[in-house]
Scaffold this motif. Sequence first.
Motif, PDB file in Angstrom:
ATOM      1  N   ILE A 190       8.732  -5.383  -6.351  1.00  0.00           N
ATOM      2  CA  ILE A 190       9.459  -4.645  -5.310  1.00  0.00           C
ATOM      3  C   ILE A 190       8.999  -5.094  -3.932  1.00  0.00           C
ATOM      4  N   ASN A 191       7.698  -5.269  -3.795  1.00  0.00           N
ATOM      5  CA  ASN A 191       7.125  -5.704  -2.521  1.00  0.00           C
ATOM      6  C   ASN A 191       7.614  -7.105  -2.142  1.00  0.00           C
ATOM      7  N   ASN A 192       7.786  -7.971  -3.147  1.00  0.00           N
ATOM      8  CA  ASN A 192       8.177  -9.353  -2.884  1.00  0.00           C
ATOM      9  C   ASN A 192       9.636  -9.486  -2.448  1.00  0.00           C
ATOM     10  N   VAL A 193      10.517  -8.690  -3.055  1.00  0.00           N
ATOM     11  CA  VAL A 193      11.956  -8.869  -2.798  1.00  0.00           C
ATOM     12  C   VAL A 193      12.539  -7.794  -1.884  1.00  0.00           C
ATOM     13  N   ASP A 242       1.721  -1.897 -11.802  1.00  0.00           N
ATOM     14  CA  ASP A 242       1.387  -2.782 -10.683  1.00  0.00           C
ATOM     15  C   ASP A 242       2.310  -3.993 -10.610  1.00  0.00           C
ATOM     16  N   GLU A 243       2.686  -4.539 -11.761  1.00  0.00           N
ATOM     17  CA  GLU A 243       3.549  -5.729 -11.767  1.00  0.00           C
ATOM     18  C   GLU A 243       4.903  -5.436 -11.119  1.00  0.00           C
ATOM     19  N   LEU A 244       5.475  -4.278 -11.447  1.00  0.00           N
ATOM     20  CA  LEU A 244       6.762  -3.898 -10.862  1.00  0.00           C
ATOM     21  C   LEU A 244       6.613  -3.613  -9.370  1.00  0.00           C
ATOM     22  N   LEU A 245       5.550  -2.935  -8.994  1.00  0.00           N
ATOM     23  CA  LEU A 245       5.309  -2.662  -7.571  1.00  0.00           C
ATOM     24  C   LEU A 245       5.212  -3.965  -6.776  1.00  0.00           C
ATOM     25  N   GLN A 246       4.574  -4.968  -7.370  1.00  0.00           N
ATOM     26  CA  GLN A 246       4.444  -6.252  -6.690  1.00  0.00           C
ATOM     27  C   GLN A 246       5.809  -6.925  -6.550  1.00  0.00           C
ATOM     28  N   LYS A 282       0.832  -1.210   0.000  1.00  0.00           N
ATOM     29  CA  LYS A 282       0.000   0.000   0.000  1.00  0.00           C
ATOM     30  C   LYS A 282       0.859   1.250   0.000  1.00  0.00           C
ATOM     31  N   GLU A 283       1.917   1.270   0.827  1.00  0.00           N
ATOM     32  CA  GLU A 283       2.815   2.422   0.887  1.00  0.00           C
ATOM     33  C   GLU A 283       3.593   2.582  -0.415  1.00  0.00           C
ATOM     34  N   LEU A 284       3.960   1.470  -1.002  1.00  0.00           N
ATOM     35  CA  LEU A 284       4.642   1.528  -2.299  1.00  0.00           C
ATOM     36  C   LEU A 284       3.768   2.198  -3.344  1.00  0.00           C
ATOM     37  N   LYS A 285       2.510   1.819  -3.392  1.00  0.00           N
ATOM     38  CA  LYS A 285       1.588   2.393  -4.373  1.00  0.00           C
ATOM     39  C   LYS A 285       1.373   3.886  -4.120  1.00  0.00           C
ATOM     40  N   GLU A 286       1.315   4.270  -2.838  1.00  0.00           N
ATOM     41  CA  GLU A 286       1.115   5.681  -2.502  1.00  0.00           C
ATOM     42  C   GLU A 286       2.282   6.538  -2.970  1.00  0.00           C
TER      43      GLU A 286
END
Length: 210
Positions: free
Chosen positions: A21-24, A15-19, A3-7
Amino acid sequence: MLKELKENYGHLFEDELLQEINNVGTFKEVHQGDELIRIGQYIKSMPLLLHGAIKILREDEEGFELLLYYLERGETCAMTLSCCTGDAKSSIRAIAERDSTLIMVPVEKLDEWASKYASWRSFIFGSYHNRLNEIMDTVDNIAFKKMDQRLLHYLKEKSKFDGNHIIQSTHQDIAYDLHTSRVVVSRLLKQLEKEKMIKLKRNSIELINI
């Protein structure tokens, strides 16, 4: 964390890149004054700033420091990027200017995402461009401006950066950032106060007419 990444980065990355980043990525919290990166350290991850502010400093052989630029939310450090990609030791220090939260991205992902996502390439190149301009401004201030002009520029930029006309800094803090002595800073600040441009308070400076 997503959520913070998207903000902070949703307007830059898909969205794919944000996901990814969130994973690793590794979530990190630091407090004001904490050292994130020290000179001579090998950099294994790149910071993405979610909240707060980070101060980037250069240090000479005698240990004197010079402020290069600040990082704000939604930004990264180009100096860190160059160390990551070149497997070189850091030539800068990174200090938390305020309590901050970051996501640390493993260095091996930088090239992978650069070939996979156009948005990531644009972000990296844009970061290099912005940081280069800020460093050039710092060089110009040192080479062409007198200390009183440098101090005025510093106060204006810090007020703009903090979004507040009251600067929470000691005279010694400012002296470190400008690579000068506390005595010089105090004398120039008192002169500015006489000219009714600022008002000096305990460990803070109120900008009145700058």
